[in-house]
Design a protein around this motif. Sequence first.
Motif, short mmCIF file in Angstrom:
data_model
loop_
_atom_site.label_atom_id
_atom_site.label_comp_id
_atom_site.label_asym_id
_atom_site.label_seq_id
_atom_site.Cartn_x
_atom_site.Cartn_y
_atom_site.Cartn_z
N THR A 101 1.27 11.00 -4.26
CA THR A 101 2.32 10.71 -2.66
C THR A 101 3.05 9.78 -3.51
O THR A 101 4.24 9.36 -2.78
CB THR A 101 2.00 8.93 -2.51
OG1 THR A 101 1.30 8.31 -3.42
CG2 THR A 101 0.62 9.19 -1.40
N GLU A 102 3.98 10.13 -4.73
CA GLU A 102 4.41 9.28 -6.02
C GLU A 102 5.65 9.74 -6.05
O GLU A 102 5.92 10.39 -7.18
CB GLU A 102 3.75 9.10 -7.40
CG GLU A 102 2.91 7.93 -6.71
CD GLU A 102 2.78 6.93 -6.01
OE1 GLU A 102 4.24 6.03 -6.65
OE2 GLU A 102 2.48 6.20 -5.24
N ASP A 131 8.74 9.27 -4.99
CA ASP A 131 9.68 8.60 -4.85
C ASP A 131 10.48 8.38 -5.81
O ASP A 131 11.49 7.42 -6.13
CB ASP A 131 9.67 7.68 -4.24
CG ASP A 131 8.35 6.37 -4.39
OD1 ASP A 131 9.64 5.57 -4.30
OD2 ASP A 131 7.36 6.68 -4.75
N THR A 151 4.46 0.06 -5.01
CA THR A 151 2.92 0.44 -4.47
C THR A 151 2.11 0.02 -5.16
O THR A 151 1.89 0.44 -6.61
CB THR A 151 2.77 1.67 -3.25
OG1 THR A 151 2.79 3.26 -4.58
CG2 THR A 151 4.37 2.24 -2.48
N LYS A 157 -6.01 4.19 -2.43
CA LYS A 157 -6.31 6.24 -2.11
C LYS A 157 -7.24 5.72 -3.53
O LYS A 157 -7.16 5.55 -3.93
CB LYS A 157 -5.05 6.94 -2.08
CG LYS A 157 -4.48 6.70 -0.78
CD LYS A 157 -3.10 7.39 -0.43
CE LYS A 157 -2.71 7.59 0.78
NZ LYS A 157 -1.87 8.91 0.83
N GLU A 199 0.84 -1.11 0.57
CA GLU A 199 0.22 -0.37 -0.01
C GLU A 199 0.76 1.36 0.26
O GLU A 199 1.90 0.81 0.35
CB GLU A 199 -0.69 0.28 1.32
CG GLU A 199 -0.37 -0.26 2.75
CD GLU A 199 -1.12 -0.66 3.67
OE1 GLU A 199 -1.77 0.87 3.94
OE2 GLU A 199 -1.01 -1.25 4.21
N ASP A 200 0.53 2.51 -0.93
CA ASP A 200 1.17 3.86 -0.38
C ASP A 200 2.13 3.99 0.35
O ASP A 200 2.82 4.90 0.66
CB ASP A 200 0.32 5.01 -0.95
CG ASP A 200 -0.10 4.36 -2.24
OD1 ASP A 200 -0.43 3.07 -2.84
OD2 ASP A 200 -1.49 4.82 -2.85
N GLU A 201 1.32 4.13 1.92
CA GLU A 201 2.23 4.21 3.52
C GLU A 201 3.01 3.59 3.46
O GLU A 201 4.23 3.88 4.20
CB GLU A 201 1.28 4.05 4.52
CG GLU A 201 -0.30 5.54 4.88
CD GLU A 201 -1.53 4.81 3.59
OE1 GLU A 201 -1.22 3.82 3.04
OE2 GLU A 201 -1.97 5.54 2.84
N LEU A 202 3.48 2.47 2.95
CA LEU A 202 5.14 1.90 2.75
C LEU A 202 6.17 1.53 1.63
O LEU A 202 6.67 1.09 0.95
CB LEU A 202 4.23 -0.16 2.48
CG LEU A 202 3.49 -0.58 4.28
CD1 LEU A 202 3.98 -1.80 4.00
CD2 LEU A 202 4.55 -0.08 5.32
N GLN A 203 5.77 3.08 1.11
CA GLN A 203 7.06 3.22 -0.15
C GLN A 203 8.67 3.40 0.44
O GLN A 203 8.81 2.33 -0.29
CB GLN A 203 6.84 5.14 -0.38
CG GLN A 203 5.19 4.89 -1.63
CD GLN A 203 5.78 6.35 -1.69
OE1 GLN A 203 6.77 7.52 -2.46
NE2 GLN A 203 4.64 7.32 -1.40
N ALA A 253 -3.93 9.28 -4.87
CA ALA A 253 -2.67 8.41 -4.95
C ALA A 253 -1.20 9.37 -5.53
O ALA A 253 -0.04 8.44 -5.11
CB ALA A 253 -3.34 7.01 -5.51
#
Length: 294
Positions: A269-270, A272, A229, A261, A215-219, A266
């Motif tokens: 959050t990208e 990275d 993610t 999300k 999931e997105d929180e675990l990048q 979503a």
Amino acid sequence: MFALSMTNTNKQVVHSYWTYKLNDLLTAGEDTMGQLERRFGRKDAARRILQLHAVWISHMHADHHGGLYPLLLHRQHLQQQQQQGSNLDPSANGSITPPAKPLLILGPWPLFKVLCDYSKLMRFRFVFIPNTYFYTPDPRSPPAECLELFEEVKKAAGLKVLQPYPVEHVAHSTGLQLESEDGWKVVFSGDTRPCDHVIKAAQGATLLIHEATFEDELQGEAIAKKHSTTAQALAVAAASGAYRTVLTHFSSRYPKIPVMKPPAAAAATEGDIDQEGLQADSPAAAAAAGSDLA
């Protein structure tokens, strides 16, 4: 056209993809035969295993090749039973059934040694072509009979493209591009970080099947373990222009699917992806930086 089969076994996510009409198996995790029998029934699963043209293995993690060896052995036993039954059949008019062709396997180079070691014990037959043959210059070109079988498999499956391509995961990792004579195109990301290789392969795809392990929180964990993610997978899909996208390869920590999300949230959050070595103006980095995925 495609069946996607995924189960949990001993807390490991097992991944196998059976392609209808093509009779190809794309990755072969633990319990592949069990999945086939639960999905199709024992009798129909046996028929499909006998009709199998080829198996593609993306990389050397066990959840993608652990089920290959019992599958090969079982297929050989079924072929022997079929041949013995045909040779004993009075309606065969004394003709002898020719032995079936060995199964074509496309996979990472280290898999070849493992297959050779297993075959010394299990006596199964196979033809191997390394994935790297399709995208890197290699003086060790496969023998002509291997390439002839590859072309036969493509023709039997109605494919004009059957192409492994490199992705960003562990050593020797690949995705797979399939393109039919009828015009559809299906692309598998394999296990990977979001990368331009997938975007390029999936340009104009009918279907992109992309891993979304976390999931997105675990990048941070996705970066450390070289996975994607959910938002990153969707960003790659948007950048490639794929008509439809299937997310898969969810971590076994999720009972069903990870929390997702809304697309706009979503995308935000990208940040990275370009930290992973992609050029700032590359399609993957641009999609990650703020593409509208809605």
